[in-house]
Design a protein around this motif. Structure first.
Motif, PDB file in Angstrom:
ATOM      1  N   LYS A 118      21.353  -8.810   4.948  1.00  0.00           N
ATOM      2  CA  LYS A 118      21.782  -9.423   6.257  1.00  0.00           C
ATOM      3  C   LYS A 118      22.887 -10.561   5.935  1.00  0.00           C
ATOM      4  O   LYS A 118      23.634 -10.622   6.815  1.00  0.00           O
ATOM      5  CB  LYS A 118      20.524  -9.761   7.000  1.00  0.00           C
ATOM      6  CG  LYS A 118      19.893  -8.653   7.642  1.00  0.00           C
ATOM      7  CD  LYS A 118      18.447  -9.245   8.511  1.00  0.00           C
ATOM      8  CE  LYS A 118      17.911  -8.294   8.940  1.00  0.00           C
ATOM      9  NZ  LYS A 118      16.852  -8.564   9.777  1.00  0.00           N
ATOM     10  N   GLN A 136      26.179  -8.861   5.545  1.00  0.00           N
ATOM     11  CA  GLN A 136      26.696  -8.038   6.825  1.00  0.00           C
ATOM     12  C   GLN A 136      27.114  -9.419   7.714  1.00  0.00           C
ATOM     13  O   GLN A 136      28.276  -9.165   8.340  1.00  0.00           O
ATOM     14  CB  GLN A 136      25.689  -7.415   7.464  1.00  0.00           C
ATOM     15  CG  GLN A 136      25.306  -6.153   6.803  1.00  0.00           C
ATOM     16  CD  GLN A 136      23.981  -5.436   7.184  1.00  0.00           C
ATOM     17  OE1 GLN A 136      22.988  -5.977   7.589  1.00  0.00           O
ATOM     18  NE2 GLN A 136      24.070  -4.204   6.861  1.00  0.00           N
ATOM     19  N   CYS A 163      30.459 -10.655   6.190  1.00  0.00           N
ATOM     20  CA  CYS A 163      31.450  -9.851   6.728  1.00  0.00           C
ATOM     21  C   CYS A 163      31.923  -9.936   8.239  1.00  0.00           C
ATOM     22  O   CYS A 163      33.008  -9.988   8.477  1.00  0.00           O
ATOM     23  CB  CYS A 163      30.897  -8.341   6.296  1.00  0.00           C
ATOM     24  SG  CYS A 163      31.193  -8.172   4.520  1.00  0.00           S
ATOM     25  N   ASN A 164      30.830 -10.134   9.022  1.00  0.00           N
ATOM     26  CA  ASN A 164      31.221  -9.998  10.469  1.00  0.00           C
ATOM     27  C   ASN A 164      31.730 -11.308  10.675  1.00  0.00           C
ATOM     28  O   ASN A 164      32.868 -11.082  11.389  1.00  0.00           O
ATOM     29  CB  ASN A 164      29.971  -9.712  11.290  1.00  0.00           C
ATOM     30  CG  ASN A 164      29.479  -8.574  11.402  1.00  0.00           C
ATOM     31  OD1 ASN A 164      30.047  -7.350  11.115  1.00  0.00           O
ATOM     32  ND2 ASN A 164      28.315  -8.450  11.811  1.00  0.00           N
ATOM     33  N   GLY A 174      34.204  -6.181  10.280  1.00  0.00           N
ATOM     34  CA  GLY A 174      33.023  -5.436  10.866  1.00  0.00           C
ATOM     35  C   GLY A 174      33.642  -4.707  12.207  1.00  0.00           C
ATOM     36  O   GLY A 174      34.739  -4.513  12.039  1.00  0.00           O
ATOM     37  N   LEU A 220      29.673  -4.908  11.788  1.00  0.00           N
ATOM     38  CA  LEU A 220      28.660  -4.210  10.918  1.00  0.00           C
ATOM     39  C   LEU A 220      27.324  -4.726  11.900  1.00  0.00           C
ATOM     40  O   LEU A 220      27.300  -5.638  12.397  1.00  0.00           O
ATOM     41  CB  LEU A 220      28.410  -4.796   9.600  1.00  0.00           C
ATOM     42  CG  LEU A 220      29.447  -4.849   8.678  1.00  0.00           C
ATOM     43  CD1 LEU A 220      29.501  -5.480   7.535  1.00  0.00           C
ATOM     44  CD2 LEU A 220      29.595  -3.036   8.489  1.00  0.00           C
ATOM     45  N   VAL A 274      23.902  -5.852  11.738  1.00  0.00           N
ATOM     46  CA  VAL A 274      23.038  -6.854  10.885  1.00  0.00           C
ATOM     47  C   VAL A 274      21.623  -6.306  10.850  1.00  0.00           C
ATOM     48  O   VAL A 274      20.615  -6.865  11.490  1.00  0.00           O
ATOM     49  CB  VAL A 274      23.122  -8.083  11.325  1.00  0.00           C
ATOM     50  CG1 VAL A 274      22.480  -9.089  10.139  1.00  0.00           C
ATOM     51  CG2 VAL A 274      24.497  -8.582  11.347  1.00  0.00           C
ATOM     52  N   THR A 320      28.731  -0.922   5.220  1.00  0.00           N
ATOM     53  CA  THR A 320      28.356  -2.322   4.675  1.00  0.00           C
ATOM     54  C   THR A 320      29.149  -2.337   3.344  1.00  0.00           C
ATOM     55  O   THR A 320      29.840  -3.466   3.101  1.00  0.00           O
ATOM     56  CB  THR A 320      26.917  -2.562   4.636  1.00  0.00           C
ATOM     57  OG1 THR A 320      26.560  -2.690   5.768  1.00  0.00           O
ATOM     58  CG2 THR A 320      26.513  -3.898   3.937  1.00  0.00           C
ATOM     59  N   GLN A 348      33.058  -2.654   3.867  1.00  0.00           N
ATOM     60  CA  GLN A 348      33.383  -3.890   4.224  1.00  0.00           C
ATOM     61  C   GLN A 348      32.881  -5.007   3.213  1.00  0.00           C
ATOM     62  O   GLN A 348      33.800  -6.042   3.112  1.00  0.00           O
ATOM     63  CB  GLN A 348      32.793  -4.258   5.409  1.00  0.00           C
ATOM     64  CG  GLN A 348      33.009  -3.250   6.720  1.00  0.00           C
ATOM     65  CD  GLN A 348      34.525  -3.220   7.055  1.00  0.00           C
ATOM     66  OE1 GLN A 348      35.405  -3.222   6.065  1.00  0.00           O
ATOM     67  NE2 GLN A 348      34.870  -3.065   8.311  1.00  0.00           N
TER      68      GLN A 348
END
Length: 179
Positions: free
Chosen positions: A97, A100, A103-104, A109, A111, A113, A121, A124
């Motif tokens: 998480k 994720q 990355c978002n 994303g 993505l 979470v 995932t 990314q």
């Protein structure tokens, strides 16, 4: 860094047997909780069994349950030590998480979470690292530090651990990125 070296680093941070009254994990040895050892051995274990656990069992648990099963071994190598340590400290889903969320936040994303390391995932994570370089690790450390602060804020009994937790997270900061 190979998995054996990462496990050595984790073991150095975790130490030996501890049964701190405020530790929600209960009795631990080499960072392995009573619940984790019970799940691994498929029997209910006592605190004494945790205390008697050998280091090779801890190594096996770390590699299988916190590195291979959550597929941290499939992620970019520069991120693996941080995510592996996070998986040990918070559970594999929380570690993924963190990834994720970063990355978002960085625009890689969207993505979900959910703490599951699927192909999106993974892709990314590689793209985000390529774009951000060392700053991705800085962002991951910040995410983890905020998580620790939230734990200590929501449960006063956990404040005793906060400084050590924050230092553990900061130990992953790349020196080039913070200089």
């Amino acid at each position: 860094m190979d998995v054996k070296a990462m496990i050595d680093a984790i073991l150095a941070k975790e130490g030996g047997y501890v049964n701190h009254p405020a530790d929600r994990g209960g009795p631990t040895n080499f960072g392995i909780t009573q619940k984790t050892l019970s799940r691994y051995l498929e029997v209910v274990v006592t605190a004494e069994m945790v205390k008697a656990m050998d280091i090779e069992t801890a190594r096996d648990i770390y590699e299988l349950n916190y590195y291979r099963k959550p597929r941290i071994d499939k992620l970019p190598e520069p991120l693996q030590p941080f995510l592996f340590d996070s998986a040990v400290n918070h559970g594999p889903r929380r570690a993924i998480k963190f990834l994720q969320e970063v990355c978002n936040d960085a625009g890689f994303g969207p993505l979900t979470v959910d703490g599951l390391m699927g192909p999106k995932t993974k892709a990314q994570a590689f793209a985000c690292l390529e774009a951000l370089k060392d700053w991705m690790l800085v962002a991951l450390v910040e995410e983890r530090q905020m998580f620790y602060v939230e734990i200590a804020t929501n449960d006063e009994s956990q404040q005793v651990f906060l400084n050590g937790w924050l230092a553990r997270a900061r130990s992953f900061l790349p020196t080039e990125a913070i200089a």
